[in-house]
Design a protein around this motif. Structure first.
Motif, PDB file in Angstrom:
ATOM      1  N   TYR A 445     -39.620   5.578  23.322  1.00  0.00           N
ATOM      2  CA  TYR A 445     -39.398   5.983  24.708  1.00  0.00           C
ATOM      3  C   TYR A 445     -40.116   5.058  25.686  1.00  0.00           C
ATOM      4  O   TYR A 445     -39.577   4.719  26.751  1.00  0.00           O
ATOM      5  CB  TYR A 445     -39.872   7.422  24.915  1.00  0.00           C
ATOM      6  N   ALA A 446     -41.324   4.666  25.349  1.00  0.00           N
ATOM      7  CA  ALA A 446     -42.069   3.751  26.219  1.00  0.00           C
ATOM      8  C   ALA A 446     -41.333   2.424  26.351  1.00  0.00           C
ATOM      9  O   ALA A 446     -41.249   1.840  27.446  1.00  0.00           O
ATOM     10  CB  ALA A 446     -43.473   3.533  25.662  1.00  0.00           C
ATOM     11  N   LYS A 447     -40.777   1.952  25.253  1.00  0.00           N
ATOM     12  CA  LYS A 447     -40.032   0.692  25.260  1.00  0.00           C
ATOM     13  C   LYS A 447     -38.775   0.801  26.113  1.00  0.00           C
ATOM     14  O   LYS A 447     -38.473  -0.100  26.910  1.00  0.00           O
ATOM     15  CB  LYS A 447     -39.668   0.318  23.818  1.00  0.00           C
ATOM     16  N   ASN A 449     -38.137   2.980  28.603  1.00  0.00           N
ATOM     17  CA  ASN A 449     -38.514   3.107  30.018  1.00  0.00           C
ATOM     18  C   ASN A 449     -38.816   1.742  30.632  1.00  0.00           C
ATOM     19  O   ASN A 449     -38.425   1.444  31.766  1.00  0.00           O
ATOM     20  CB  ASN A 449     -39.733   4.017  30.160  1.00  0.00           C
ATOM     21  N   LYS A 450     -39.518   0.916  29.887  1.00  0.00           N
ATOM     22  CA  LYS A 450     -39.865  -0.422  30.375  1.00  0.00           C
ATOM     23  C   LYS A 450     -38.613  -1.268  30.565  1.00  0.00           C
ATOM     24  O   LYS A 450     -38.476  -1.994  31.568  1.00  0.00           O
ATOM     25  CB  LYS A 450     -40.818  -1.090  29.389  1.00  0.00           C
ATOM     26  N   GLN A 451     -37.681  -1.167  29.633  1.00  0.00           N
ATOM     27  CA  GLN A 451     -36.433  -1.920  29.740  1.00  0.00           C
ATOM     28  C   GLN A 451     -35.618  -1.486  30.954  1.00  0.00           C
ATOM     29  O   GLN A 451     -35.025  -2.316  31.648  1.00  0.00           O
ATOM     30  CB  GLN A 451     -35.610  -1.740  28.462  1.00  0.00           C
ATOM     31  N   LYS A 452     -35.584  -0.182  31.234  1.00  0.00           N
ATOM     32  CA  LYS A 452     -34.836   0.322  32.386  1.00  0.00           C
ATOM     33  C   LYS A 452     -35.453  -0.153  33.694  1.00  0.00           C
ATOM     34  O   LYS A 452     -34.736  -0.403  34.671  1.00  0.00           O
ATOM     35  CB  LYS A 452     -34.782   1.854  32.349  1.00  0.00           C
ATOM     36  N   GLU A 453     -36.770  -0.257  33.726  1.00  0.00           N
ATOM     37  CA  GLU A 453     -37.450  -0.728  34.933  1.00  0.00           C
ATOM     38  C   GLU A 453     -37.193  -2.214  35.160  1.00  0.00           C
ATOM     39  O   GLU A 453     -36.944  -2.655  36.288  1.00  0.00           O
ATOM     40  CB  GLU A 453     -38.956  -0.476  34.817  1.00  0.00           C
ATOM     41  N   GLN A 454     -37.250  -2.982  34.102  1.00  0.00           N
ATOM     42  CA  GLN A 454     -37.130  -4.436  34.221  1.00  0.00           C
ATOM     43  C   GLN A 454     -35.688  -4.905  34.329  1.00  0.00           C
ATOM     44  O   GLN A 454     -35.415  -5.938  34.956  1.00  0.00           O
ATOM     45  CB  GLN A 454     -37.805  -5.103  33.018  1.00  0.00           C
ATOM     46  N   ASN A 455     -34.769  -4.155  33.737  1.00  0.00           N
ATOM     47  CA  ASN A 455     -33.360  -4.566  33.740  1.00  0.00           C
ATOM     48  C   ASN A 455     -32.462  -3.405  34.172  1.00  0.00           C
ATOM     49  O   ASN A 455     -31.736  -2.826  33.355  1.00  0.00           O
ATOM     50  CB  ASN A 455     -32.946  -5.047  32.346  1.00  0.00           C
ATOM     51  N   ARG A 478     -35.728   8.680  33.278  1.00  0.00           N
ATOM     52  CA  ARG A 478     -36.951   8.182  32.658  1.00  0.00           C
ATOM     53  C   ARG A 478     -37.485   9.223  31.681  1.00  0.00           C
ATOM     54  O   ARG A 478     -37.588  10.404  32.004  1.00  0.00           O
ATOM     55  CB  ARG A 478     -38.024   7.876  33.715  1.00  0.00           C
TER      56      ARG A 478
END
Length: 481
Positions: A445-447, A449-455, A478
């Protein structure tokens, strides 16, 4: 007769996932008042129903050590099936029962099935053979299948994602309470000398208690926020406004064949189901086989039934502790702590040679086993992208998780007395598995969330229905870690 005012929504009321609604000071006060009313009017009844539900399914443990096994001359296979048959039908029918809930009014559904399972519980007192008691247990499992998963889906009708976690913990707090009530009640009934056998008294009286709760629930529960009778027009409108803003398109999700298949075969859902094996097995073992484990320590049938109350008492303490844990502490951190407590003390219970230490560890295992379950379910609930998926996921988790209820009873028959190493070892292993799989999901989930923020991905070209079917894959969603 005054016609009740009905409200509708215009374009300004529409919301999207994870949109924060801005409330005036007056609306904030009203929102708090609404939540208090919901807590007072809905939660106590749901908790009472759950007390009746778990008391009626778990009293088989007290019945077995208080005459049922000997009076019906149960074979080893029948003894295992008496408990397993409940879960075979319970798990098989959970999914279709949850689909029915979506199509019928919750108030009628919950009160009806509670009344039916209470009757099934009382009918067990009439059994004169292993085949009959297995049949009645099967009926009990079939009827109860629609309750707990239904509540899991029902609460988000009324509470936002931030609020539902505490209510799930409160609801499942009824689980150890059912042990606190059911075990002493069963022990007291087993001590009564009369024309009925002790186990018959247990089935009849505890079933009758649940029937009265079922009648009460019909007059108190409400179906949906839009039609809630104890809220005013303005309160209903504000409640639905908050829910739509919190869940956005999720509140409009509907069950279709496509959405059902998508929800059930999501690999994350299957992993959650596997993790739930540990939660369900731990609870079933101490709740149902508590009297069996205590009798294995050398106590009489009645005293063993009384001692089976201990994990429930510590479980209530654990649930109360969770209510005071600051919100800044993640649900997963809480789960890891409580489930580790479960593993440690259940391991001591299994392998220690000291009878007193085993008794103490049996009691303290409840401090971890009971709170970890609602924490886990709360975390799963807030990480689904819509009510439709949440409905299906809740059914899948309970269905697959309860499969262990059809297997574990075989490991607690008289064949494995008095230590029951096989059943206890399986319980410890599944408790540990739940910790491991939950850790895997936190990392994933952490991975994501980070992908959604960056891309960020633009889905504005998709229709509303297509966006609904994205569920937690929606780019604006999220995960809660």
């Amino acid at each position: 007769m005054v016609k009740e005012e009905v409200f509708v929504y215009d374009d300004e009321d529409k919301a999207v996932i994870n949109t924060e609604v801005i409330l005036t000071d007056t609306e904030q006060k009203m929102a708090k008042s609404i939540t208090r009313r919901l807590d007072i009017r809905l939660m106590p009844v749901l908790m009472l129903l759950y007390v009746g539900s778990y008391m009626d399914r778990s009293n088989i443990g007290a019945a077995l050590v208080n005459g049922l096994r000997a009076d019906l001359k149960l074979t080893k296979a029948e003894e295992a099936l008496v408990t397993a048959s409940f879960y075979i039908f319970y798990t098989t029918l959970e999914l279709p029962a949850n689909v029915i809930l979506k199509k019928f009014r919750p108030r009628y559904w919950f009160s009806l099935i509670a009344g039916l399972w209470s009757v099934a519980c009382m009918l067990q007192a009439l059994a004169k053979s292993g085949g009959l008691i297995i049949m009645f247990r099967s009926i009990l499992g079939a009827v109860e299948s629609g309750f707990t998963p239904g509540v899991f889906a029902y609460l988000p009708y009324w509470y936002t994602r931030d609020e539902v976690g505490a209510r799930m913990s409160l609801f499942f707090g009824a689980l150890p309470i059912s042990v606190l009530i059911g075990s002493p009640l069963a022990a007291g009934l087993a001590s009564v000398k009369g024309t009925l056998e002790p186990y018959q008294m247990i089935f009849i009286v505890e079933g009758a208690v649940t029937f009265m709760i079922a009648v009460l629930s019909f007059f108190i529960l409400q179906d949906y926020p839009e039609t809630c009778k104890f809220l005013s027009y303005d309160q209903r409108k504000l409640l639905v406004k908050r829910l739509r803003a919190d869940q956005g398109l999720a509140t409009k999700s509907k069950l279709t064949l496509k959405s059902t298949i998508r929800a059930i075969f999501d690999w994350k859902v299957l992993l959650f189901c596997a993790a739930n094996f540990g939660c369900i097995t731990g609870i079933n073992t101490v709740s149902i086989f508590g009297p069996t484990l205590m009798k294995g320590l050398g106590y009489s049938s009645v005293r063993a039934t009384y001692l089976a109350t201990l994990p429930g008492a510590l479980g209530v303490v654990g649930i109360i502790i969770t209510l005071f844990i600051p919100k800044r502490i993640p649900l997963t951190t809480q789960f890891f702590v409580f489930q580790t407590i479960s593993v440690v003390f259940y391991t001591i219970l299994t392998f220690s040679k000291n009878g007193t230490l085993r008794l103490i560890s049996f009691a303290l295992s409840g401090l971890g086993i009971y709170p970890s379950f609602p924490i886990f379910l709360s975390w799963v609930s807030v990480n689904q992208g819509g009510i439709g998926k949440r409905l299906m996921v809740s059914a899948a988790i309970f269905t697959i998780g309860n499969v262990t209820g059809a297997v574990i009873p075989v490991m607690f028959t008289a064949t494995y007395a008095p230590h029951y190493y096989l059943g206890n070892a399986a319980t410890i292993g599944l408790l540990g598995l739940s910790i491991l799989l939950t850790a895997v999901m936190v990392v994933h989930y952490a991975k994501v969330n980070k992908q959604k923020e960056q891309n960020p991905i633009d889905v504005s070209h998709l229709s509303e229905e297509e966006q609904i079917l994205l569920y937690d894959d929606h780019p604006a969603f999220r995960y809660t870690l």
